[in-house]
Design a protein around this motif. Sequence first.
Motif, mmCIF file in Angstrom:
data_model
loop_
_atom_site.group_PDB
_atom_site.id
_atom_site.type_symbol
_atom_site.label_atom_id
_atom_site.label_comp_id
_atom_site.label_asym_id
_atom_site.label_seq_id
_atom_site.Cartn_x
_atom_site.Cartn_y
_atom_site.Cartn_z
ATOM 1 N N VAL A 626 0.843 -1.195 0.000
ATOM 2 C CA VAL A 626 0.000 0.000 0.000
ATOM 3 C C VAL A 626 0.880 1.248 0.000
ATOM 4 C CG1 VAL A 626 -1.881 -1.126 1.241
ATOM 5 C CG2 VAL A 626 -0.103 0.097 2.528
ATOM 6 N N CYS A 627 0.239 2.344 -0.323
ATOM 7 C CA CYS A 627 0.900 3.639 -0.231
ATOM 8 C C CYS A 627 1.157 3.931 1.236
ATOM 9 C CB CYS A 627 0.010 4.709 -0.858
ATOM 10 S SG CYS A 627 0.552 6.378 -0.496
ATOM 11 N N ALA A 628 2.385 4.319 1.560
ATOM 12 C CA ALA A 628 2.733 4.540 2.955
ATOM 13 C C ALA A 628 1.987 5.723 3.543
ATOM 14 C CB ALA A 628 4.237 4.747 3.090
ATOM 15 N N VAL A 629 1.508 6.614 2.672
ATOM 16 C CA VAL A 629 0.826 7.804 3.176
ATOM 17 C C VAL A 629 -0.673 7.559 3.310
ATOM 18 C CG1 VAL A 629 0.305 10.231 2.743
ATOM 19 C CG2 VAL A 629 2.580 9.325 2.246
ATOM 20 N N SER A 630 -1.270 7.005 2.267
ATOM 21 C CA SER A 630 -2.724 6.863 2.263
ATOM 22 C C SER A 630 -3.190 5.520 2.799
ATOM 23 C CB SER A 630 -3.272 7.054 0.856
ATOM 24 O OG SER A 630 -2.934 5.931 0.051
ATOM 25 N N GLY A 631 -2.334 4.513 2.738
ATOM 26 C CA GLY A 631 -2.734 3.185 3.160
ATOM 27 C C GLY A 631 -3.546 2.456 2.118
ATOM 28 N N ASP A 637 2.233 6.761 -8.612
ATOM 29 C CA ASP A 637 2.859 8.003 -8.174
ATOM 30 C C ASP A 637 3.171 8.031 -6.684
ATOM 31 O OD1 ASP A 637 2.739 9.085 -10.758
ATOM 32 O OD2 ASP A 637 0.596 9.503 -10.460
ATOM 33 N N CYS A 638 2.856 6.953 -6.003
ATOM 34 C CA CYS A 638 3.086 6.951 -4.556
ATOM 35 C C CYS A 638 4.591 6.909 -4.296
ATOM 36 C CB CYS A 638 2.414 5.748 -3.898
ATOM 37 S SG CYS A 638 0.628 5.830 -4.061
ATOM 38 N N PRO A 639 5.107 7.844 -3.519
ATOM 39 C CA PRO A 639 6.555 7.911 -3.318
ATOM 40 C C PRO A 639 7.086 6.780 -2.438
ATOM 41 C CG PRO A 639 5.438 9.574 -2.003
ATOM 42 C CD PRO A 639 4.378 8.921 -2.837
ATOM 43 N N PRO A 655 -6.915 1.994 -6.015
ATOM 44 C CA PRO A 655 -5.556 2.466 -5.720
ATOM 45 C C PRO A 655 -5.540 3.863 -5.093
ATOM 46 C CG PRO A 655 -5.993 2.581 -8.060
ATOM 47 C CD PRO A 655 -7.202 1.946 -7.446
ATOM 48 N N CYS A 656 -4.381 4.218 -4.577
ATOM 49 C CA CYS A 656 -4.183 5.476 -3.850
ATOM 50 C C CYS A 656 -4.691 6.671 -4.645
ATOM 51 C CB CYS A 656 -2.699 5.652 -3.565
ATOM 52 S SG CYS A 656 -2.308 7.219 -2.801
ATOM 53 N N ASP A 657 -5.534 7.480 -4.007
ATOM 54 C CA ASP A 657 -5.983 8.699 -4.690
ATOM 55 C C ASP A 657 -5.509 9.949 -3.957
ATOM 56 O OD1 ASP A 657 -7.537 8.499 -2.481
ATOM 57 O OD2 ASP A 657 -9.448 8.269 -3.552
ATOM 58 N N VAL A 658 -4.559 9.751 -3.045
ATOM 59 C CA VAL A 658 -3.981 10.916 -2.363
ATOM 60 C C VAL A 658 -2.899 11.547 -3.241
ATOM 61 C CG1 VAL A 658 -2.542 11.617 -0.407
ATOM 62 C CG2 VAL A 658 -4.546 10.137 -0.059
ATOM 63 N N HIS A 659 -2.145 10.659 -3.910
ATOM 64 C CA HIS A 659 -1.055 11.180 -4.750
ATOM 65 C C HIS A 659 -1.568 11.368 -6.173
ATOM 66 C CE1 HIS A 659 1.192 9.355 -1.381
ATOM 67 N NE2 HIS A 659 1.737 10.567 -1.459
ATOM 68 N N VAL A 660 -1.673 12.626 -6.542
ATOM 69 C CA VAL A 660 -2.201 12.931 -7.880
ATOM 70 C C VAL A 660 -1.209 13.825 -8.637
ATOM 71 C CG1 VAL A 660 -4.629 12.700 -7.275
ATOM 72 C CG2 VAL A 660 -3.477 14.878 -6.916
HETATM 73 ZN ZN ZN Z 1 -0.231 7.211 -2.413
#
Ligand code: ZN
Length: 783
Positions: A626-631, A637-639, A655-660
């Motif tokens: 998972v994305c470490a930020v959004s889970g 694009d997740c860093p 999938p992660c929608d925090v990193h856009v």
């Molecule tokens: Zn992310």
Amino acid sequence: MLHREFRAFLALLATRPINTRRNRTLRAPSRLRLLRFFRRLLIASLSCVLLFIIAWFVFPFPVGDLTRYPADTILLDRTGEPLRLRLGPHDTDCRLCYRPDPDRDWICRAVVAAEDQRFWHHCGIDPLALGRAIGQNAVHRRTVSGASTLSTQVVRLLHPRRRTLWTKAVELFRALQLETRLDKRAILEQYLNRAPFGANLVGIEAASRRYFAKEPQDLSLAEAALLAGLPQSPSRLRPDRFPARAQRRAAYVLDRMVACGMITPAQRDAARAMPVALRTDAYPFRAPHFCDLVLDTQALQVGGPDASHANAPAATRAAERAGHLDHAIRTTLDPALQRLAEQTLHNHAASWRTEGVSGGGVVVIEIASGAVRALVGSPDYADALRAGQVNGAMALRAPGSTLKPFVYALAMDQGRLTPATVLADVPRSFKDLTPVNFDGVFQGPVAAHDALLRMLRQAGLESLDQSAAHYGLNLALGDAPVRLLDLANAYASFGRGGVWRPYRLIEDVDSGRASRHVCSPEAAWLVAEMLGGDDRLPESHHADVRAPHIAWKTGTSSGFRDAWAVAFNPVYVIAVWAGNPNGRSAPALVGARLAVPAMWEIVRGLYPNGDGPWFERPAGVTRRTVCAVSGQPSGPDCPRTEEAWCIAGVSSPHPCDVHVRQTTADGRIEVVEHWPPAVASFLRARMAPDAGTRAAQPDEAPRLVNPQPGAVYRIVEGLDTAQRLMLKATCRGHETLYWFVDDQFLSAGAAEAPVPWTLARGHHVIVCATTAGCSARADIVVE
Ligand SMILES: [Zn+2]
């Protein structure tokens, strides 16, 4: 009446030879008369036998009465020690704990010697004693001797009647029947449990405890002789009122025992020489709130089951069916755990009082059985000034965020949430407060509240008996009223893999109520993992290396009226509540501050070595990246990514929608963090209460001034002062910015106001967010 006829019969037998000798002419008619007489006698006897046989079957012994006593209700703890005694009807003190051991206990032998020396050999009627009684009564023309056996006395104690020859005959008949129903030991037990011993005492157990503060089996020979003499004339012989009479009677009983060969004259003399000291046993009074609860649920059961308390009456009904609930009720209370809970609450309440908090409660439930092992309803039951008798464990109070784990479990089973998303959605230092905004997580507030309410009722929170519309947001905010006991039992569902079961107050009795599914085993396990992480050890426990693995949650009701802490592992649920019985608020009423230390003290008491058991992971729980930020499952694009738990086939694969990606003014494409509305509104609600009333602001991302992404800082060795980095950002239209370092909330401040952060070695992620959910981020390195 009968003995007059008997005497006439004797006279008739006696006059026969005289008649024959005196008048020969009367011989034939006389013989005829005699013949007629014997024929009548035979018919009469046969009729009697026939009547006896018919009566035997037509009037069977009322066996049901043998289990009916004017008994006290005695509540016992799970080890069999008395907790509470409630006197029987008309304040009779009759306790039914004693099981006679005729070979060992003096009282059994003394009673047999005093009342019925051939008890072990006769068939309910003692023919020798009966013959003697008939003779004596005939001679004295009144009742001198009753020829009572223990069996006839049991019949008389069961059904007291006015003493006539007829009732005597009935008693003899019943005694014969009784002997076919019970063995001798059971008849002796019946007698010992029913005989009067003066004052309001019925039965040897009450007498023995009241006069000698002992159990009957522990009575000495002298004490047993004294008590065995009492039932003959209990009010006249009461040892506390008429000691001399009682002693004389005891001496008689000892003589009888010698005559029966039960003791030697030397033993008798020793017993007579021994001073008998009266000593009253105090009535037991332990675990008062727990006992009140058991007795209340019993009373309810007698008065008809109450839907809102359906839990416990069902248990007592089942107990009655199982025959366990005559008069001694073995409850589920564990004396050691109860002591621990009482002591802990007592200790902590002393400091709570200095902060204006006078009430509190503790409940410990064993998860596997649902048995309530400890229940304390106030720090001091006897403290009338602080409403000590009010049972805090049953009071309806606002649970604060202690209901949140049920929200998590519901959302997990709906695929909307995993532990990673909960942790990411919320600044970690605040994850205890309120991670979920329902508008964000669920489709619509009404549907969400319906589902949540349904689930909470499934979890046994039956005090939530209004409609979802009635509670509205209060349900989510933890303002709808629940009981500590129900809350603890609801948490037990998590420990059971999502299965709710009614709690039990009585040992060995299954309530008969079906268990229910509250959530999936996977969601239950994930909730336990979420609430049981190592990072959740409170400050005071970081030093305590051997803290047991346990899941726990705090709660604080709005207005600071209630502080809660609930902990569980596979074996126990421990729930602590602090608050004022009158509902008065106090600034100290914060779950983490007031209730958690008490909860940990009980946990440590349960696991002094710090090695508690933990749950096995269900097969349906798997790991994913998972994305470490959004889970959320990581996107391109997740860093940073990490491994996190999810429910296979259930957790959302979105999938992660925090990193856009965003195109900047100069045409570059960069990845920005766009926080989900849930967090944005969380921040708005929690940290800037006035934000909601403000006019909507243009949604603009903050711009980091310091640090710049990719910056490297170095800690200078040898400097005494803390080396700090001033974080700074600009943002148009937002007065307040929220700073996070490595997902930990750091501080909130106005735009362009520097926020100090003490340098720590390693890679760090600095995030600055606005109330609207826009953010800027910089990855930095401190060497
Ligand atoms: Zn992310």
